[in-house]
Write a protein that holds these residues in place. Sequence first.
Motif, PDB file in Angstrom:
ATOM      1  N   ASP A  24      37.650  52.885  25.563  1.00  0.00           N
ATOM      2  CA  ASP A  24      38.088  51.493  25.441  1.00  0.00           C
ATOM      3  C   ASP A  24      38.483  51.179  24.007  1.00  0.00           C
ATOM      4  O   ASP A  24      39.478  50.488  23.752  1.00  0.00           O
ATOM      5  CB  ASP A  24      36.974  50.534  25.880  1.00  0.00           C
ATOM      6  N   TYR A  27      37.076  49.610  35.069  1.00  0.00           N
ATOM      7  CA  TYR A  27      37.146  50.155  33.712  1.00  0.00           C
ATOM      8  C   TYR A  27      38.463  49.743  33.053  1.00  0.00           C
ATOM      9  O   TYR A  27      39.476  49.583  33.724  1.00  0.00           O
ATOM     10  CB  TYR A  27      37.029  51.684  33.736  1.00  0.00           C
ATOM     11  N   LYS A  28      38.420  49.597  31.736  1.00  0.00           N
ATOM     12  CA  LYS A  28      39.607  49.184  31.003  1.00  0.00           C
ATOM     13  C   LYS A  28      40.759  50.161  31.268  1.00  0.00           C
ATOM     14  O   LYS A  28      40.565  51.376  31.290  1.00  0.00           O
ATOM     15  CB  LYS A  28      39.309  49.110  29.498  1.00  0.00           C
ATOM     16  N   LEU A  55      34.281  45.756  26.197  1.00  0.00           N
ATOM     17  CA  LEU A  55      34.401  47.161  25.817  1.00  0.00           C
ATOM     18  C   LEU A  55      33.038  47.835  25.947  1.00  0.00           C
ATOM     19  O   LEU A  55      32.026  47.278  25.517  1.00  0.00           O
ATOM     20  CB  LEU A  55      34.910  47.298  24.378  1.00  0.00           C
ATOM     21  N   GLU A 101      41.449  45.675  33.766  1.00  0.00           N
ATOM     22  CA  GLU A 101      40.698  46.807  34.288  1.00  0.00           C
ATOM     23  C   GLU A 101      41.289  47.316  35.601  1.00  0.00           C
ATOM     24  O   GLU A 101      41.941  46.572  36.337  1.00  0.00           O
ATOM     25  CB  GLU A 101      39.232  46.415  34.509  1.00  0.00           C
TER      26      GLU A 101
END
Length: 216
Positions: free
Chosen positions: A16, A200-201, A11, A196
């Motif tokens: 996130d 990115y998440k 994170l 992801e």
Amino acid sequence: MSTTKIKICGLRRLEDVKYVNNYKPDYVGFVFAKSKRQVTKELAEKLKNALAPGIIPVGVFVNQPVEWVADLVNRDIIQCAQLHGDEDDEYIAKLRALISKKDIVSTPDRERGIIKAVRVKELADIERANLYDCDYILLDTFSVECEGGNGKTFDWSMIKKMNKPFFLAGGINESNVLQAIEYVKPYAVDASSGLETDGYKDEMKIKRFVEKIRIA
């Protein structure tokens, strides 16, 4: 309902934290080691303060000063330290001694502990994992390129009976997590890059991952 714990690592944004607050994994990871997901102490504290109660924050380290790691625990920025480098039992013993226990209520969501990561290449790595004097083991995929987080699985058939509860990491995602749980019966599964999109998440991947495990 599955009793397998869920950890979502890496994170680094308030978005996130919002995602994990919505779906409530048991653990989340903040990476303090050199990585594209690396966070500073200041950012980690900001993220932790936005985290929903009951989610345990874990710090991920590689060969970093033991006093610095302990300070993050004692400041309650993290509750568990996950060691991915060459940290040995001497390091672990010193860290344990430095982590203050005062004023900590003994409940599952206030646990403090040490997780030693072992990168698995051969059976001897599993045997070595059993010898560490830590609270949990994390089994990850061996790579010459990095200390962890390469998004690849290892041969789970090498996992023998572990003396300690272990986190299974390395390429865990929504497509293989139920197979992993059934096959090796880990204490927890640990996912990062598998949740992801474009680095990115991804909220929907997190949602499907958590729900798939919880309803299994």
